[in-house]
Design a protein around this motif. Structure first.
Motif, PDB file in Angstrom:
ATOM      1  N   SER A   5       0.874  -1.166   0.000  1.00  0.00           N
ATOM      2  CA  SER A   5       0.000   0.000   0.000  1.00  0.00           C
ATOM      3  C   SER A   5       0.910   1.215   0.000  1.00  0.00           C
ATOM      4  CB  SER A   5      -0.895  -0.008   1.240  1.00  0.00           C
ATOM      5  OG  SER A   5      -1.771  -1.115   1.193  1.00  0.00           O
ATOM      6  N   ILE A  41      -2.204   1.854  10.975  1.00  0.00           N
ATOM      7  CA  ILE A  41      -2.768   1.354   9.720  1.00  0.00           C
ATOM      8  C   ILE A  41      -2.643  -0.169   9.651  1.00  0.00           C
ATOM      9  CG2 ILE A  41      -2.400   1.328   7.217  1.00  0.00           C
ATOM     10  CD1 ILE A  41      -1.686   4.349   7.501  1.00  0.00           C
ATOM     11  N   VAL A  44      -5.451  -1.352  12.163  1.00  0.00           N
ATOM     12  CA  VAL A  44      -6.841  -0.982  11.878  1.00  0.00           C
ATOM     13  C   VAL A  44      -7.313  -1.518  10.533  1.00  0.00           C
ATOM     14  CG1 VAL A  44      -8.377   0.975  11.431  1.00  0.00           C
ATOM     15  CG2 VAL A  44      -6.760   1.070  13.332  1.00  0.00           C
ATOM     16  N   ILE A  45      -6.487  -1.388   9.504  1.00  0.00           N
ATOM     17  CA  ILE A  45      -6.915  -1.776   8.155  1.00  0.00           C
ATOM     18  C   ILE A  45      -6.544  -3.214   7.827  1.00  0.00           C
ATOM     19  CG2 ILE A  45      -6.642  -1.303   5.690  1.00  0.00           C
ATOM     20  CD1 ILE A  45      -6.351   1.617   6.346  1.00  0.00           C
ATOM     21  N   TYR A 121      -8.772  -0.430  -0.605  1.00  0.00           N
ATOM     22  CA  TYR A 121      -8.303   0.180   0.627  1.00  0.00           C
ATOM     23  C   TYR A 121      -8.197   1.702   0.564  1.00  0.00           C
ATOM     24  CZ  TYR A 121      -7.048  -4.509   2.236  1.00  0.00           C
ATOM     25  OH  TYR A 121      -7.074  -5.828   2.629  1.00  0.00           O
ATOM     26  N   GLU A 123     -10.350   4.136   0.324  1.00  0.00           N
ATOM     27  CA  GLU A 123     -11.275   4.878   1.183  1.00  0.00           C
ATOM     28  C   GLU A 123     -10.918   4.756   2.658  1.00  0.00           C
ATOM     29  OE1 GLU A 123     -15.287   3.800   0.361  1.00  0.00           O
ATOM     30  OE2 GLU A 123     -15.260   4.635  -1.669  1.00  0.00           O
ATOM     31  N   ASP A 124     -10.183   3.712   3.032  1.00  0.00           N
ATOM     32  CA  ASP A 124      -9.752   3.535   4.421  1.00  0.00           C
ATOM     33  C   ASP A 124      -8.397   4.187   4.678  1.00  0.00           C
ATOM     34  OD1 ASP A 124     -12.022   1.902   5.034  1.00  0.00           O
ATOM     35  OD2 ASP A 124     -11.023   0.235   4.033  1.00  0.00           O
ATOM     36  N   LEU A 125      -7.474   4.004   3.746  1.00  0.00           N
ATOM     37  CA  LEU A 125      -6.125   4.541   3.915  1.00  0.00           C
ATOM     38  C   LEU A 125      -6.101   6.058   3.883  1.00  0.00           C
ATOM     39  CD1 LEU A 125      -3.813   2.246   1.758  1.00  0.00           C
ATOM     40  CD2 LEU A 125      -3.496   2.801   4.159  1.00  0.00           C
ATOM     41  N   LEU A 128      -6.924   7.982   7.154  1.00  0.00           N
ATOM     42  CA  LEU A 128      -5.941   7.782   8.227  1.00  0.00           C
ATOM     43  C   LEU A 128      -4.663   8.570   7.956  1.00  0.00           C
ATOM     44  CD1 LEU A 128      -6.277   3.986   9.146  1.00  0.00           C
ATOM     45  CD2 LEU A 128      -7.303   5.977  10.255  1.00  0.00           C
TER      46      LEU A 128
END
Length: 259
Positions: A5, A41, A44-45, A121, A123-125, A128
């Motif tokens: 990522s 990260i 959580v992810i 990912y 929208e999540d990364l 954060l």
């Protein structure tokens, strides 16, 4: 196969020249990398699967640079105080609320994270990383949308990416355009000051492609990686757990990596 990522950095972004000036500054990119809480990260992810890591090759690769290339040497250590010290040292000033200001008009300096909707990912990364950057005083906007037109408008692209020697050679939409058109279009990295590191890695890439010797190729790839990691061509956030790989000694194509 390793899938990272990452935030790809567009050195040739030129839609806002004040923002472009900072994106093109090596120490600025290093500071933004240090401001990211990768452990959060990772938990959580990715539910602690994979590895907190930076842009350097891992020990799974022949390009591995050695244990001394730890998180700190990759600017992947979480150090918000150190990140702020670098930004302050670059001469950036803050407003009353602690956000860094542009040097041209005194307004807030704002970075943009661009995520393509098909990357699960993004929208999540994005949020954060946005929180981490804003915590050190860097105003940030996450945008999840199809690619901008013109394409060169993005600054930091939230993406997933494997890493091999070719992933340490260049960065910038208009650099890639220059390479693909053989100099007919785009920005010439060999005659552009802010692309001096890119010029070095592109020349090394030519050497890499020209050699048929495995050991020589590894040595060239390592040199490329060292330059790219120091320059933070990509701000790598997390390395996934290796995926199963099936290969055969007689198969050599783009789908079967050699490293």
């Amino acid at each position: 196969l390793r899938q990272d990522s990452t935030l790809n950095v567009n050195f040739t972004y030129d839609d806002d020249l004040e923002v472009a000036k900072w994106i093109r500054t090596k120490e600025f990119r290093q500071a933004l990398s240090m401001a990211i809480d990768r452990e959060r990260i990772h938990s959580v992810i990715f539910q602690t699967l994979g590895k907190v890591w930076g842009y350097a090759p891992t020990e799974l690769s022949p390009l591995y640079l050695g244990a001394e290339w730890d998180l700190k040497k990759q600017y992947a250590n979480y150090d918000p105080a150190g990140a702020k010290a670098i930004l302050d040292g670059l001469g950036l000033k803050k407003d009353a609320e602690g956000f860094y200001l542009r040097t041209d008009n005194g307004k807030r300096l704002e970075m943009q994270l661009w995520g393509y909707p098909t990357y699960a990912y993004a929208e999540d990364l994005g949020p954060l990383v946005e929180e981490d950057w804003e915590a050190i005083g860097m105003s940030t906007q996450t945008k999840i949308a199809p690619w901008p037109d013109p394409y060169n408008k993005w600054q930091f692209q939230i993406d997933r990416h494997g890493l091999a020697a070719g992933d340490y050679k260049s960065t910038g939409v208009e650099v890639n355009n220059w390479v693909s058109t053989k100099g007919a279009e785009g920005v010439d990295p060999h005659n552009t000051d802010y692309l001096s590191d890119v010029s070095k890695t592109l020349k090394l890439w030519d050497q890499y492609q020209a050699t048929a010797d495995f050991e020589e190729g590894v040595a060239i790839g390592k040199e490329m990686a060292k330059i790219a990691v120091e320059a933070q061509y990509r701000i790598v956030i997390h390395a996934s757990a290796p995926l199963p790989e099936i290969a055969h000694k007689d198969l050599r194509n783009s789908a079967v990596p050699q490293f």
